[in-house]
Design a protein around this motif. Structure first.
Motif, PDB file in Angstrom:
ATOM      1  N   ALA A 168       0.834  -1.207   0.000  1.00 58.56           N
ATOM      2  CA  ALA A 168       0.000   0.000   0.000  1.00 58.56           C
ATOM      3  C   ALA A 168       0.868   1.256   0.000  1.00 58.56           C
ATOM      4  CB  ALA A 168      -0.909  -0.007   1.220  1.00 58.56           C
ATOM      5  N   VAL A 169       1.930   1.247   0.819  1.00 56.64           N
ATOM      6  CA  VAL A 169       2.813   2.422   0.868  1.00 56.64           C
ATOM      7  C   VAL A 169       3.526   2.594  -0.468  1.00 56.64           C
ATOM      8  CG1 VAL A 169       4.886   3.370   1.961  1.00 56.64           C
ATOM      9  CG2 VAL A 169       3.114   2.337   3.364  1.00 56.64           C
ATOM     10  N   ALA A 170       3.975   1.464  -1.059  1.00 57.69           N
ATOM     11  CA  ALA A 170       4.662   1.548  -2.351  1.00 57.69           C
ATOM     12  C   ALA A 170       3.726   2.102  -3.426  1.00 57.69           C
ATOM     13  CB  ALA A 170       5.179   0.174  -2.761  1.00 57.69           C
ATOM     14  N   LEU A 171       2.467   1.657  -3.400  1.00 53.93           N
ATOM     15  CA  LEU A 171       1.503   2.104  -4.412  1.00 53.93           C
ATOM     16  C   LEU A 171       1.116   3.577  -4.224  1.00 53.93           C
ATOM     17  CD1 LEU A 171      -0.802  -1.006  -4.780  1.00 53.93           C
ATOM     18  CD2 LEU A 171       0.645  -0.012  -6.537  1.00 53.93           C
ATOM     19  N   LEU A 172       1.395   4.115  -3.050  1.00 55.73           N
ATOM     20  CA  LEU A 172       1.142   5.547  -2.827  1.00 55.73           C
ATOM     21  C   LEU A 172       1.915   6.391  -3.830  1.00 55.73           C
ATOM     22  CD1 LEU A 172       1.260   6.321   0.991  1.00 55.73           C
ATOM     23  CD2 LEU A 172      -0.592   6.796  -0.566  1.00 55.73           C
ATOM     24  N   PHE A 173       3.107   5.898  -4.223  1.00 54.34           N
ATOM     25  CA  PHE A 173       3.964   6.663  -5.127  1.00 54.34           C
ATOM     26  C   PHE A 173       3.604   6.437  -6.586  1.00 54.34           C
ATOM     27  CE2 PHE A 173       6.522   5.786  -1.291  1.00 54.34           C
ATOM     28  CZ  PHE A 173       6.453   7.073  -0.790  1.00 54.34           C
TER      29      PHE A 173
ATOM     30  N   LEU B 111      -0.928  14.418  -4.688  1.00 58.92           N
ATOM     31  CA  LEU B 111      -0.261  14.152  -3.409  1.00 58.92           C
ATOM     32  C   LEU B 111       0.772  13.042  -3.560  1.00 58.92           C
ATOM     33  CD1 LEU B 111      -3.236  14.345  -0.875  1.00 58.92           C
ATOM     34  CD2 LEU B 111      -1.309  15.924  -1.081  1.00 58.92           C
ATOM     35  N   GLY B 112       0.400  12.020  -4.343  1.00 60.23           N
ATOM     36  CA  GLY B 112       1.312  10.892  -4.567  1.00 60.23           C
ATOM     37  C   GLY B 112       2.573  11.344  -5.273  1.00 60.23           C
ATOM     38  N   LEU B 113       2.416  12.214  -6.296  1.00 61.33           N
ATOM     39  CA  LEU B 113       3.582  12.706  -7.032  1.00 61.33           C
ATOM     40  C   LEU B 113       4.465  13.573  -6.134  1.00 61.33           C
ATOM     41  CD1 LEU B 113       1.984  13.567 -10.487  1.00 61.33           C
ATOM     42  CD2 LEU B 113       3.544  11.707  -9.962  1.00 61.33           C
ATOM     43  N   ALA B 114       3.791  14.400  -5.291  1.00 60.66           N
ATOM     44  CA  ALA B 114       4.555  15.251  -4.377  1.00 60.66           C
ATOM     45  C   ALA B 114       5.334  14.383  -3.387  1.00 60.66           C
ATOM     46  CB  ALA B 114       3.625  16.196  -3.634  1.00 60.66           C
ATOM     47  N   ALA B 115       4.665  13.350  -2.875  1.00 63.08           N
ATOM     48  CA  ALA B 115       5.345  12.454  -1.932  1.00 63.08           C
ATOM     49  C   ALA B 115       6.495  11.737  -2.621  1.00 63.08           C
ATOM     50  CB  ALA B 115       4.351  11.441  -1.365  1.00 63.08           C
ATOM     51  N   ALA B 116       6.261  11.343  -3.891  1.00 63.97           N
ATOM     52  CA  ALA B 116       7.313  10.638  -4.629  1.00 63.97           C
ATOM     53  C   ALA B 116       8.506  11.558  -4.862  1.00 63.97           C
ATOM     54  CB  ALA B 116       6.769  10.135  -5.961  1.00 63.97           C
ATOM     55  N   ALA B 117       8.228  12.853  -5.110  1.00 62.38           N
ATOM     56  CA  ALA B 117       9.318  13.801  -5.365  1.00 62.38           C
ATOM     57  C   ALA B 117      10.243  13.917  -4.160  1.00 62.38           C
ATOM     58  CB  ALA B 117       8.742  15.167  -5.720  1.00 62.38           C
ATOM     59  N   VAL B 118       9.679  13.726  -2.977  1.00 59.06           N
ATOM     60  CA  VAL B 118      10.508  13.788  -1.763  1.00 59.06           C
ATOM     61  C   VAL B 118      11.084  12.410  -1.448  1.00 59.06           C
ATOM     62  CG1 VAL B 118      10.471  14.264   0.715  1.00 59.06           C
ATOM     63  CG2 VAL B 118       9.158  15.705  -0.841  1.00 59.06           C
TER      64      VAL B 118
END
Lengths: 358, 60
Positions: free
Chosen positions: A44-49, A104-111
């Motif tokens: 689930a956490v991985a799919l967040l990105f 939000l997912g893209l923003a989280a992935a960017a970090v």
């Protein structure tokens, strides 16, 4: 006669009461599919990105899947859900929440992705210097990554120190230190090894090596130097700068007919020669790493050797510039170019026209 | 008497780094003219040798 077994009830998906982090969705899914809920949570956490897919699914599960019945309580009767309403609800959720979650997912992935990359690099470096792979709990892994990043930062500092030391004339001493570090490592190999020294010694060797290979000479100061000689008499035989931007502007200089020799030496940075349009320019340049921008010609890379020797027009003026740039750029132009504008201006139609043969 | 096996990464890393240092010293003394065309392959080979040694030491 065989005893009849009672008909088995279909397995039902519930949100877990006992094994929950938020709403018991992962615990319920784990129990339903007979897998460790931790795996569900990691997925689930991985799919967040990936656009927040799992967040959307989580909300849907939270809304649609009932909580498991309490101990001893009878299972809840099947809910007669209105299928059309359910589908509409999920559709609305996707339409409204989807774009937000994707952002939000893209923003989280960017970090998170650069952070994950840094952690992996740290672990790799620590594995190289200590021989210990990532093992133990999360704390141990974080500690290994932090130590690896620390070693990497120290190596960066050593690289820069070696670069500057060699650039300022300490190349021989630095080379001897590199040899001494190598010999120390060889000796230490027979008494247990001292791997921690490998990367710093390599960083020092690479720093000194880059200076040697590029021919960087950092003597002459650091910063921006601009020279605008009024006449040929004011011209120096050599313009030198260690690191920064070196500009020799001859556009207002009264130059004599015939050849005017000029030498530009720059260790690191940008060397710019500005000439008036009625002056022919002949040039020979050596650039260790970087590029040449000679009017309409440009070339770049490693070990760049450039030579153009056009003859001046009859009774014309010619500047013969000999440039040596360690790392950076050597430019000969009629006008300054905007730092961020890499398009060709009118010079493309008017390159070095004062020469008899280009 | 049992001979202790040398630590492979330290041995290979040491030899490689000492070799690199020698090349740099030769360049400093103008015995050779080092340029990126020669230094880049040497540096990459050095790093590759160290990585191979670390990998082999883990398998041993």
């Amino acid at each position: 006669m065989e005893a009849q077994t009672p008909p088995q009830e279909p397995r039902r998906l519930y949100r877990s009461r006992g094994d929950r982090m938020i709403g018991g969705v992962a615990g319920g899914l784990g129990r339903y599919f007979k897998i460790d809920p931790v795996i569900v949570r990691i997925a689930a956490v991985a799919l967040l990105f990936f656009g927040g897919v799992s967040a959307l699914a989580y909300v849907a599960f939270l809304l649609l899947v009932p909580e498991e019945p309490r101990e001893g309580a009878p299972p809840p009767p099947p809910v007669d859900r209105n299928k059309a309403a359910t589908i509409l609800g999920i559709g609305a959720l996707i339409l409204i929440g989807g774009p937000i979650l994707i952002a939000l997912g893209l923003a989280a992935a960017a970090v998170a992705l650069p952070l994950a990359f840094i952690v992996l690099v740290g672990l790799l470096v620590w594995w190289l210097v200590s021989g210990e792979g990532p093992a133990g709990g999360a704390g141990d892994i974080a500690k290994s990554a932090a130590l690896g990043i620390g070693v990497l930062l120290a190596c960066c500092v050593i690289f820069v120190a070696g670069f500057w030391a060699a650039g300022l004339g300490g190349g021989t001493a630095a080379a001897i230190v590199v040899i001494a570090a190598g010999v120390t490592l060889v000796v230490s190999a027979f008494v247990g090894g001292f791997r921690l020294l490998i990367l710093p010694a390599l960083a020092l060797a690479l720093g000194v090596g880059c200076v040697s290979a590029a021919g960087v000479d950092l003597h002459g100061g650091v910063g921006e130097r601009e020279y605008t000689p009024a006449s040929a008499g004011d011209l120096r035989s050599e313009y030198r700068l260690g690191a920064g931007q070196l500009v020799v502007d001859l556009r207002q200089t009264r130059l004599p007919e015939g050849d005017t020799p000029l030498r530009m030496e720059l260790g690191l940075g940008d060397a710019l020669l500005l000439v008036p349009r009625d002056v022919c320019v002949a040039s020979k340049a050596t650039i260790g790493a970087g590029g040449v921008d000679f009017f309409d010609y440009n070339n770049g890379g490693l070990d760049v050797d450039f030579e153009r020797r056009p003859a001046a027009a009859e009774n014309g003026k010619r500047v013969v510039v000999d440039a040596d740039v360690g790392m950076g750029a050597f430019e000969v132009r009629h006008n300054r170019r905007d730092r961020f504008d890499h398009r060709r201006g009118d010079e493309e139609q008017d390159p070095n026209t004062a020469c008899a043969s280009a | 008497m049992r001979v202790r096996r040398p630590d492979l990464p330290s041995l290979v890393g040491g030899l490689v780094i000492a070799g690199l240092g020698t090349v740099l010293l030769l360049d400093q003394s103008d015995a050779i003219d080092l340029r990126f065309g020669t230094f880049a392959p040497i540096a990459l080979a050095a790093m590759g040798a160290i990585l191979v040694a670390v990998g082999l030491s883990r398998r041993a």
